[in-house]
Design a protein around this motif. Sequence first.
Motif, PDB file in Angstrom:
ATOM      1  N   PHE A 171       0.848  -1.189   0.000  1.00 34.83           N
ATOM      2  CA  PHE A 171       0.000   0.000   0.000  1.00 34.83           C
ATOM      3  C   PHE A 171       0.885   1.240   0.000  1.00 34.83           C
ATOM      4  O   PHE A 171       1.969   1.237   0.591  1.00 34.83           O
ATOM      5  CB  PHE A 171      -0.906   0.005   1.227  1.00 34.83           C
ATOM      6  N   ARG A 172       0.395   2.276  -0.645  1.00 37.51           N
ATOM      7  CA  ARG A 172       1.109   3.557  -0.696  1.00 37.51           C
ATOM      8  C   ARG A 172       0.301   4.598   0.064  1.00 37.51           C
ATOM      9  O   ARG A 172      -0.925   4.651  -0.019  1.00 37.51           O
ATOM     10  CB  ARG A 172       1.278   4.010  -2.150  1.00 37.51           C
ATOM     11  N   GLN A 173       1.026   5.426   0.783  1.00 37.51           N
ATOM     12  CA  GLN A 173       0.362   6.517   1.496  1.00 37.51           C
ATOM     13  C   GLN A 173       1.108   7.815   1.268  1.00 37.51           C
ATOM     14  O   GLN A 173       2.289   7.919   1.585  1.00 37.51           O
ATOM     15  CB  GLN A 173       0.270   6.213   2.999  1.00 37.51           C
ATOM     16  N   ALA A 174       0.402   8.781   0.735  1.00 43.88           N
ATOM     17  CA  ALA A 174       0.964  10.114   0.551  1.00 43.88           C
ATOM     18  C   ALA A 174       0.591  10.959   1.776  1.00 43.88           C
ATOM     19  O   ALA A 174      -0.380  10.646   2.472  1.00 43.88           O
ATOM     20  CB  ALA A 174       0.410  10.745  -0.721  1.00 43.88           C
ATOM     21  N   PRO A 175       1.333  12.020   2.036  1.00 38.73           N
ATOM     22  CA  PRO A 175       1.039  12.861   3.202  1.00 38.73           C
ATOM     23  C   PRO A 175      -0.407  13.350   3.200  1.00 38.73           C
ATOM     24  O   PRO A 175      -0.899  13.859   2.191  1.00 38.73           O
ATOM     25  CB  PRO A 175       2.029  14.017   3.049  1.00 38.73           C
ATOM     26  N   GLY A 176      -1.092  13.159   4.328  1.00 42.78           N
ATOM     27  CA  GLY A 176      -2.467  13.630   4.456  1.00 42.78           C
ATOM     28  C   GLY A 176      -3.509  12.778   3.778  1.00 42.78           C
ATOM     29  O   GLY A 176      -4.695  13.145   3.761  1.00 42.78           O
TER      30      GLY A 176
END
Length: 123
Positions: free
Chosen positions: A36-41
Amino acid sequence: VQLQASGGGWVQAGGSLRLSCVASGLDFSRYAVGWFRQAPGEGRVFVAAVGWTGAITRYPKATKGRFTVSRDNAKSTVYLQMNNLLPEDAGTYFCAADSEKVPKIESRDYEYWGRGTLVTVSS
């Protein structure tokens, strides 16, 4: 149970990276693994998953054809080969393990999570 993702870094758009996820403390060959990828916010976005043996893989449209997930059960490791990276692929990448045989695409279905590795893609 521990999952450790590594291999992140900085790359120009169009470049490639290979991430690794090493697991310990579980019967690795009986766990599906997702990335999974998570970008800021933002929330965690599904990018790839692989079943127990590696025969079953799942990708969303955004990564299909560019990303390849594989595993080496003898090394308790899952890999994510990312090619033709785009700026929107940037973020912190997490691997997660789920005891179901068929890999899931929802983050809420995964039992164990590791620390992420940061991927930066410049345009």
